[in-house]
Design an enzyme around this catalytic site. Structure first.
Site, PDB file in Angstrom:
ATOM      1  N   CYS A  18     -81.200   9.197 -34.411  1.00 55.71           N
ATOM      2  CA  CYS A  18     -82.040   9.002 -33.226  1.00 55.71           C
ATOM      3  C   CYS A  18     -81.925   7.547 -32.813  1.00 55.71           C
ATOM      4  O   CYS A  18     -82.033   6.656 -33.656  1.00 55.71           O
ATOM      5  CB  CYS A  18     -83.489   9.349 -33.567  1.00 55.71           C
ATOM      6  SG  CYS A  18     -84.612   9.125 -32.175  1.00 55.71           S
ATOM      7  N   LEU A  19     -81.710   7.312 -31.530  1.00 59.67           N
ATOM      8  CA  LEU A  19     -81.585   5.933 -31.039  1.00 59.67           C
ATOM      9  C   LEU A  19     -82.853   5.130 -31.322  1.00 59.67           C
ATOM     10  O   LEU A  19     -82.798   3.916 -31.440  1.00 59.67           O
ATOM     11  CB  LEU A  19     -81.288   5.935 -29.528  1.00 59.67           C
ATOM     12  CG  LEU A  19     -79.932   6.533 -29.127  1.00 59.67           C
ATOM     13  CD1 LEU A  19     -79.863   6.750 -27.627  1.00 59.67           C
ATOM     14  CD2 LEU A  19     -78.780   5.648 -29.581  1.00 59.67           C
TER      15      LEU A  19
HETATM   16 ZN    ZN Z   1     -84.320  10.767 -30.648  1.00 54.08          ZN
END
Ligand code: ZN
Length: 182
Positions: free
Chosen positions: A90-91
């Site tokens: 996830c960024l």
């Molecule tokens: Zn994410």
């Protein structure tokens, strides 16, 4: 909103845990945010991005898992089928990968940029990305899916991220640890 104003918020930022507000009437403001989000998603080498990840607590997501760009408003899952488990990154939670069990097939109901209702049938990777981004709108993150043991192992990393978030409020990380960044 200017493109330069959008930055990826990281773990520890309270906006990531807030429930995003549904949009009552689609305006240019949402279209601008969606376009800026798409640019940021491509620039970050991601396959999906949800508005809370850029500090906007509205029910907006962008997705491009190789089947074209989707810009969706108020997305929700109306049908699920089967099961799959992919390792997701996830960024907003850099350098952490979690295997997440999700539905294999989903039907997503949403509004498009014009405010018209759309229904999308997705399978495999695309279905996974939609579920990940819709989770963001509910304030749910991949680390919530980690097992008790994994959570203990991740604790130090997450504490460090959370401390960093207070100071920086966004991610500068360009390192890609997981294949899937959403
Ligand atoms: Zn994410």
């Amino acid at each position: 909103m200017k493109e330069t104003e959008l930055k990826v918020r990281i773990y520890g930022d309270p906006v990531l845990r807030k429930k995003a507000l549904p949009i009552k009437a689609v305006t240019q403001s949402q279209r601008d945010v969606l376009s800026a989000m798409a640019r940021l998603m491509y620039a970050s080498d991601g396959v999906g991005l949800a508005a809370p990840q850029v500090g906007v607590s509205e029910a907006l997501i962008v997705v491009d898992a190789g089947e074209g760009l989707f810009k969706l408003i108020n997305p929700r899952i109306v049908k699920r089928e089967g099961e799959q488990a992919l390792v997701e990154g996830c960024l907003s939670v850099p350098e952490i990968c979690v295997k997440v069990k999700r539905s294999k097939k989903v039907i997503v109901s949403a509004l498009n940029e014009e405010g018209l209702p759309v229904k999308i049938e997705a399978e495999g990777l695309l279905a996974c990305v939609f579920q990940h981004e819709i989770d963001h709108l509910k304030g749910r993150l991949i680390v919530d899916y980690a097992s008790v043991l994994e959570k203990i192992k991740l604790k130090n990393k997450l504490d460090t991220l959370a401390k960093k978030a207070v100071n920086e409020r966004y991610s500068n990380s360009k390192t890609k640890t997981c294949d899937l960044q959403l």
